[in-house]
Design an enzyme around this catalytic site. Structure first.
Site: not given
Length: 152
Positions: A43-45, A48
Site C-alpha cells: 500500500g505504501c509503495t 508513493a
C-alpha cells in the site's frame, strides 16, 4: 487529526540523505505532507508511486511533497532508489511528529486493533495553515486525488 484552518505544527526531521528539514523551510509553497506506515510495503509503495507520478502536476500548483514514516534514513534512501521517487522522505523514528499530526494511534486492520501509523495526508498552505486533510486515502489514486483538489 488537525482541523482545516489550524496552524500546522513546525518540526525538524532528517531526510533520506540525513539532512535536517523543517516544515517552515517550505513557507511560500503548498506542502503535501503525507504520513504512511512503512517503506516497501504494497500500500505504501502504491501511494508513493501515485504521488511520484503526479509530482510534475503538483509542482505546477506551487506544491512540494514530503512523506513521513518511522523508517530510518537508510530505509528511505533505499525506498527512493528502488521506486525512483522524486520527492523527500522524512524519518520520524520516535513518532513525535506523527503524534502532533494525529497520524499515530489506535487503528483497526482486518478486524484487529493495534497502535501505529495512521495513513493521513495534509495539504498545508503557503502560510503554514492546514488547508485540507485526507483521513481516508486511496493509495492507488492518491496523487491524482490531490491533483484534482489543487485544480479545483
Amino acid at each position: 487529526m488537525l482541523e482545516a484552518g489550524s496552524a500546522a505544527p513546525d518540526f525538524t526531521l532528517r531526510d533520506q540523505d540525513g539532512n535536517e528539514r523543517k516544515l517552515s523551510d517550505y513557507r511560500g509553497k503548498k506542502v503535501i505532507l503525507y504520513f504512511y506506515p512503512k517503506d516497501n510495503t504494497p500500500g505504501c509503495t502504491k501511494e508513493a508511486c501515485s504521488l511520484r507520478d503526479a509530482k510534475e502536476s503538483l509542482e505546477g500548483h506551487n506544491a512540494v511533497i514530503l512523506g513521513v514514516s518511522r523508517d530510518s534514513v537508510e530505509s528511505h534512501k533505499k525506498f527512493i532508489e528502488k521506486q525512483n521517487l522524486n520527492f523527500t522522505l522524512l524519518s520520524d523514528p520516535d513518532h513525535e511528529v506523527m503524534q502532533e499530526y494525529g497520524a499515530w494511534g489506535e487503528k483497526v486492520l482486518y478486524g484487529k486493533k493495534s497502535v501505529g501509523t495512521i495513513r493521513i495526508t495534509y495539504i498545508i498552505d503557503e502560510e503554514g495553515k492546514v488547508e485540507k486533510a485526507y483521513a481516508k486515502v486511496n493509495t492507488a489514486t492518491h496523487g491524482q486525488d490531490v491533483k484534482k483538489y489543487l485544480e479545483s
